[in-house]
Design a protein around this motif. Structure first.
Motif, PDB file in Angstrom:
ATOM      1  N   ALA A 113      -4.794 -13.226 -24.088  1.00 20.05           N
ATOM      2  CA  ALA A 113      -6.016 -13.990 -22.956  1.00 20.05           C
ATOM      3  C   ALA A 113      -6.075 -15.243 -22.703  1.00 20.05           C
ATOM      4  O   ALA A 113      -5.696 -16.133 -24.275  1.00 20.05           O
ATOM      5  N   THR A 114      -5.932 -16.367 -21.793  1.00 17.72           N
ATOM      6  CA  THR A 114      -6.002 -17.325 -21.821  1.00 17.72           C
ATOM      7  C   THR A 114      -6.727 -17.970 -20.894  1.00 17.72           C
ATOM      8  O   THR A 114      -7.178 -16.513 -19.667  1.00 17.72           O
ATOM      9  N   GLN A 115      -7.309 -18.942 -20.039  1.00 26.38           N
ATOM     10  CA  GLN A 115      -7.862 -19.631 -19.396  1.00 26.38           C
ATOM     11  C   GLN A 115      -7.510 -21.295 -18.896  1.00 26.38           C
ATOM     12  O   GLN A 115      -6.921 -21.724 -19.935  1.00 26.38           O
ATOM     13  N   HIS A 117      -9.483 -24.148 -16.307  1.00 22.00           N
ATOM     14  CA  HIS A 117     -10.593 -24.629 -15.055  1.00 22.00           C
ATOM     15  C   HIS A 117     -10.320 -25.908 -15.068  1.00 22.00           C
ATOM     16  O   HIS A 117      -9.632 -26.473 -15.724  1.00 22.00           O
ATOM     17  N   ALA A 124      -8.821 -16.794 -15.377  1.00 19.03           N
ATOM     18  CA  ALA A 124      -8.519 -15.886 -16.746  1.00 19.03           C
ATOM     19  C   ALA A 124      -7.644 -14.947 -16.460  1.00 19.03           C
ATOM     20  O   ALA A 124      -7.199 -14.361 -15.398  1.00 19.03           O
TER      21      ALA A 124
END
Length: 131
Positions: A113-115, A117, A124
């Motif tokens: 999982a990565t994000q 912004h 996400a």
């Protein structure tokens, strides 16, 4: 049937020890390599982009497809099935939580999982490699 032998969904149990095929170590789903690739794609595609409700669903789909095609090029065992989920939304300073539940074998299956912004967008992304 011989005593002590039982067959259950591609797993043969003889004498209490299951015979399960697993991918060779070098062809297993490696979260570190996948996260690096995902971060690169997401950063490249979303840097400088401003949130527009009309285009974000197509952008999320395009990013998801690109991640999935790159996963196939990384040389993991052919038997792996990949699931990629990308969510893009407007950055308003609010928190977002995502979760998932899966039934899998921790010896062969894994996820990343990565994000991302910026001033107007959050993203996400999650990728799952299921043997």
């Amino acid at each position: 049937r011989p005593t002590g032998t039982r067959t259950m969904t591609n797993v043969t149990v003889e004498g209490g020890i299951p015979n399960v095929t697993v991918p060779p170590f070098e062809r297993k789903f490696r979260p570190g390599v996948v996260k690096e690739m995902m971060d690169e794609i997401i950063t490249e595609r979303l840097t400088g982009v401003e949130y527009e409700a009309d285009t974000c669903s197509m952008l999320a789909r395009d990013i998801s497809d690109e991640i999935k095609s790159k996963l196939k090029e990384l040389g993991f065992e052919e038997r792996y099935k990949f699931v990629v989920q990308v969510v893009i939304g407007e950055e308003k300073g609010e928190g977002v939580r995502m979760g998932c539940r899966c039934f899998w074998d921790p010896k062969t299956d894994n996820h990343v999982a990565t994000q991302f912004h910026n001033a107007t967008i959050f993203c996400a992304a999650a990728a799952f490699g299921i043997w």
